[in-house]
Design a protein around this motif. Structure first.
Motif, PDB file in Angstrom:
ATOM      1  N   ALA A  40       0.846  -1.198   0.000  1.00 30.91           N
ATOM      2  CA  ALA A  40       0.000   0.000   0.000  1.00 30.91           C
ATOM      3  C   ALA A  40       0.883   1.250   0.000  1.00 30.91           C
ATOM      4  O   ALA A  40       2.050   1.196   0.366  1.00 30.91           O
ATOM      5  CB  ALA A  40      -0.906   0.002   1.226  1.00 30.91           C
TER       6      ALA A  40
ATOM      7  N   ASN B  62       5.429  -1.700   1.178  1.00 30.64           N
ATOM      8  CA  ASN B  62       4.689  -0.431   1.253  1.00 30.64           C
ATOM      9  C   ASN B  62       5.566   0.734   0.793  1.00 30.64           C
ATOM     10  O   ASN B  62       6.788   0.701   0.978  1.00 30.64           O
ATOM     11  CB  ASN B  62       4.239  -0.144   2.692  1.00 30.64           C
ATOM     12  CG  ASN B  62       3.172  -1.118   3.165  1.00 30.64           C
ATOM     13  OD1 ASN B  62       2.483  -1.728   2.344  1.00 30.64           O
ATOM     14  ND2 ASN B  62       3.042  -1.272   4.473  1.00 30.64           N
TER      15      ASN B  62
ATOM     16  N   LYS C  74      -1.119   7.530  -7.650  1.00 32.27           N
ATOM     17  CA  LYS C  74      -2.108   6.870  -6.767  1.00 32.27           C
ATOM     18  C   LYS C  74      -1.619   6.817  -5.324  1.00 32.27           C
ATOM     19  O   LYS C  74      -0.429   6.615  -5.093  1.00 32.27           O
ATOM     20  CB  LYS C  74      -2.304   5.404  -7.199  1.00 32.27           C
ATOM     21  CG  LYS C  74      -2.708   5.211  -8.618  1.00 32.27           C
ATOM     22  CD  LYS C  74      -2.667   3.719  -8.939  1.00 32.27           C
ATOM     23  CE  LYS C  74      -2.596   3.524 -10.446  1.00 32.27           C
ATOM     24  NZ  LYS C  74      -2.240   2.184 -10.838  1.00 32.27           N
TER      25      LYS C  74
ATOM     26  N   ASP D  22      -3.017   5.080  -1.393  1.00 35.63           N
ATOM     27  CA  ASP D  22      -4.054   4.273  -0.728  1.00 35.63           C
ATOM     28  C   ASP D  22      -4.565   4.887   0.564  1.00 35.63           C
ATOM     29  O   ASP D  22      -5.748   4.783   0.875  1.00 35.63           O
ATOM     30  CB  ASP D  22      -3.499   2.869  -0.435  1.00 35.63           C
ATOM     31  CG  ASP D  22      -3.258   2.099  -1.709  1.00 35.63           C
ATOM     32  OD1 ASP D  22      -4.205   1.968  -2.501  1.00 35.63           O
ATOM     33  OD2 ASP D  22      -2.109   1.662  -1.940  1.00 35.63           O
ATOM     34  N   TYR D  23      -3.643   5.482   1.331  1.00 28.29           N
ATOM     35  CA  TYR D  23      -4.018   6.049   2.641  1.00 28.29           C
ATOM     36  C   TYR D  23      -3.504   7.479   2.773  1.00 28.29           C
ATOM     37  O   TYR D  23      -2.335   7.749   2.477  1.00 28.29           O
ATOM     38  CB  TYR D  23      -3.355   5.272   3.789  1.00 28.29           C
ATOM     39  CG  TYR D  23      -3.813   3.860   3.996  1.00 28.29           C
ATOM     40  CD1 TYR D  23      -4.834   3.563   4.903  1.00 28.29           C
ATOM     41  CD2 TYR D  23      -3.201   2.808   3.323  1.00 28.29           C
ATOM     42  CE1 TYR D  23      -5.239   2.252   5.116  1.00 28.29           C
ATOM     43  CE2 TYR D  23      -3.604   1.489   3.529  1.00 28.29           C
ATOM     44  CZ  TYR D  23      -4.620   1.224   4.427  1.00 28.29           C
ATOM     45  OH  TYR D  23      -5.015  -0.060   4.640  1.00 28.29           O
TER      46      TYR D  23
ATOM     47  N   LYS E  32      -7.615   7.556  -7.014  1.00 25.82           N
ATOM     48  CA  LYS E  32      -7.032   6.607  -7.985  1.00 25.82           C
ATOM     49  C   LYS E  32      -6.432   5.384  -7.286  1.00 25.82           C
ATOM     50  O   LYS E  32      -6.012   4.441  -7.938  1.00 25.82           O
ATOM     51  CB  LYS E  32      -5.947   7.316  -8.807  1.00 25.82           C
ATOM     52  CG  LYS E  32      -6.519   8.403  -9.715  1.00 25.82           C
ATOM     53  CD  LYS E  32      -5.458   8.909 -10.667  1.00 25.82           C
ATOM     54  CE  LYS E  32      -5.933  10.167 -11.374  1.00 25.82           C
ATOM     55  NZ  LYS E  32      -4.987  11.269 -11.308  1.00 25.82           N
ATOM     56  N   GLY E  33      -6.352   5.429  -5.942  1.00 26.17           N
ATOM     57  CA  GLY E  33      -5.779   4.314  -5.193  1.00 26.17           C
ATOM     58  C   GLY E  33      -6.781   3.184  -5.029  1.00 26.17           C
ATOM     59  O   GLY E  33      -7.936   3.277  -5.463  1.00 26.17           O
ATOM     60  N   THR E  34      -6.343   2.124  -4.346  1.00 27.19           N
ATOM     61  CA  THR E  34      -7.203   0.949  -4.176  1.00 27.19           C
ATOM     62  C   THR E  34      -7.949   0.994  -2.844  1.00 27.19           C
ATOM     63  O   THR E  34      -9.145   0.737  -2.781  1.00 27.19           O
ATOM     64  CB  THR E  34      -6.324  -0.328  -4.215  1.00 27.19           C
ATOM     65  OG1 THR E  34      -5.532  -0.263  -5.398  1.00 27.19           O
ATOM     66  CG2 THR E  34      -7.175  -1.580  -4.217  1.00 27.19           C
ATOM     67  N   VAL E  35      -7.260   1.363  -1.768  1.00 22.12           N
ATOM     68  CA  VAL E  35      -7.848   1.257  -0.418  1.00 22.12           C
ATOM     69  C   VAL E  35      -8.787   2.427  -0.112  1.00 22.12           C
ATOM     70  O   VAL E  35      -9.843   2.243   0.509  1.00 22.12           O
ATOM     71  CB  VAL E  35      -6.718   1.174   0.642  1.00 22.12           C
ATOM     72  CG1 VAL E  35      -7.301   1.057   2.041  1.00 22.12           C
ATOM     73  CG2 VAL E  35      -5.804  -0.005   0.355  1.00 22.12           C
ATOM     74  N   LYS E  36      -8.369   3.632  -0.478  1.00 25.88           N
ATOM     75  CA  LYS E  36      -9.202   4.845  -0.338  1.00 25.88           C
ATOM     76  C   LYS E  36      -9.610   5.139   1.118  1.00 25.88           C
ATOM     77  O   LYS E  36     -10.799   5.249   1.431  1.00 25.88           O
ATOM     78  CB  LYS E  36     -10.463   4.756  -1.205  1.00 25.88           C
ATOM     79  CG  LYS E  36     -10.200   4.742  -2.709  1.00 25.88           C
ATOM     80  CD  LYS E  36     -11.531   4.847  -3.468  1.00 25.88           C
ATOM     81  CE  LYS E  36     -11.371   4.901  -4.959  1.00 25.88           C
ATOM     82  NZ  LYS E  36     -10.883   3.689  -5.600  1.00 25.88           N
TER      83      LYS E  36
END
Ligand code: NAP
Length: 273
Positions: A2, A27, A80, A82-83, A139-143
């Motif tokens: 991430a 990460n 992107k 994720d956090y 644009k990330g996965t976890v958001k």
């Protein structure tokens, strides 16, 4: 694997969040700080083997700094993230020992100046941080966008324990809780979790206890007594390592459906310590 962007990683809880999230070499961890040279040196001394840490300069009260940091971040993360971890904060000691009206009576100009600074950093700074970085988060996965808040901002706890100290700081954190709710309202349909998490009471060396006056010590002891009546298991502040371990578990377990726009403790509930 991430990608994290964390504000205020020069010291305190921010440095611990940086340390724990970067312990997995898969990460990518970006830390935003006011003093990059100082933080680079600290990392080279304490986390020298971590090639997945990147430090960029940004005072969160500067929208321009944050925009530039978002561009620098996008360049190494393919645009992107994720956090987002909104950790940076102004933790004042102006209000730590006296009730609000005493502060105002003794130093009304000091009270106004401190309140303005708290709002600039803890509220407007975090709004700027989210605005600059949300395009990358989308644009990330976890958001997940997490703000490090404080249980001192919970009206129910203030009322039930009659906590009359820490007023200005608590007001700034309560305002930030509403910022979290507003970003949630704006972005929930795009799948982004905005959530405030309180780490509990953590010793980051804020007080030189030996230097406190008897009056200040009395104020602090009064607060500790209230915390102990609230949570009889409470023996004093936690270590950053323990508190941030709990905070990370809490954001891992948090979902948009269950927690969107809320503020909760490191225990995942409204139990603050
Ligand atoms: N410790 C606790 O018990 C506790 C409890 C509840 C919530 N919190 C929250 O946890 C967060 C971290 O607090 P902490 O205890 O680690 O405090 P801290 O040791 O005072 O660290 C504060 C961090 O915020 C940074 N910062 C302050 N103003 C900034 C600005 N304008 N732009 C960018 N960075 C700025 C500082 O950077 P510099 O090094 O440049 O000053 C530092 O890295 C805060 O939001 C605090 O309210 C802490």
């Amino acid at each position: 694997m991430a990608t994290y962007v964390i504000t205020g990683t020069s010291r305190g809880l921010g440095f611990e969040i940086l340390r724990q999230t970067s312990s997995d070499p898969k990460n990518t961890v970006i830390g935003l700080v006011r003093d990059k040279a100082y933080t680079d040196k600290k990392i080279s001394e304490e986390l020298s083997d971590r090639k997945n840490i990147h430090i960029f300069q940004a005072d969160i009260t500067s929208y321009e700094d944050l925009k530039k940091a978002a561009e620098e971040t996008a360049a190494i993360t393919d645009g992107k993230v994720d956090y987002l971890i909104a950790n940076a904060g102004y933790v004042t000691t102006f209000d730590s020992f006296d009730p609000i009206s005493v502060l105002d009576k003794n130093d009304p100009k000091g009270l106004a100046a401190d309140m303005h600074k708290l709002i600039d950093v803890n509220v407007i700074g975090n709004i700027h941080f989210y605005t600059a970085f949300v395009p990358l988060l989308l644009k990330g996965t976890v958001k997940k966008a997490i703000c490090i808040t404080s249980g001192m901002s919970d009206v129910e706890m203030v009322n039930s324990l009659a906590i009359d100290t820490g007023a200005l700081y608590s007001i700034s954190k309560a305002a930030m809780n509403l910022v979290t709710a507003k970003f949630h309202a704006e972005y929930k349909d795009q799948g982004v979790l905005f959530l405030g998490i309180c780490p509990g009471m953590v010793d980051v060396g804020a007080f030189d206890y030996g230097a406190l006056t008897p009056h200040q010590m009395e104020g602090l002891q009064r607060l500790m007594g209230k915390f102990m009546s609230y949570a009889p298991h409470f023996k004093g502040p936690a270590t950053p390592e323990k508190a941030i371990g709990d905070v990370i578990k809490t954001w891992d377990n948090a979902t948009l459906e269950k927690n969107g726009g809320d503020y909760i403790s490191h225990l995942g509930s409204k139990q603050w310590i």
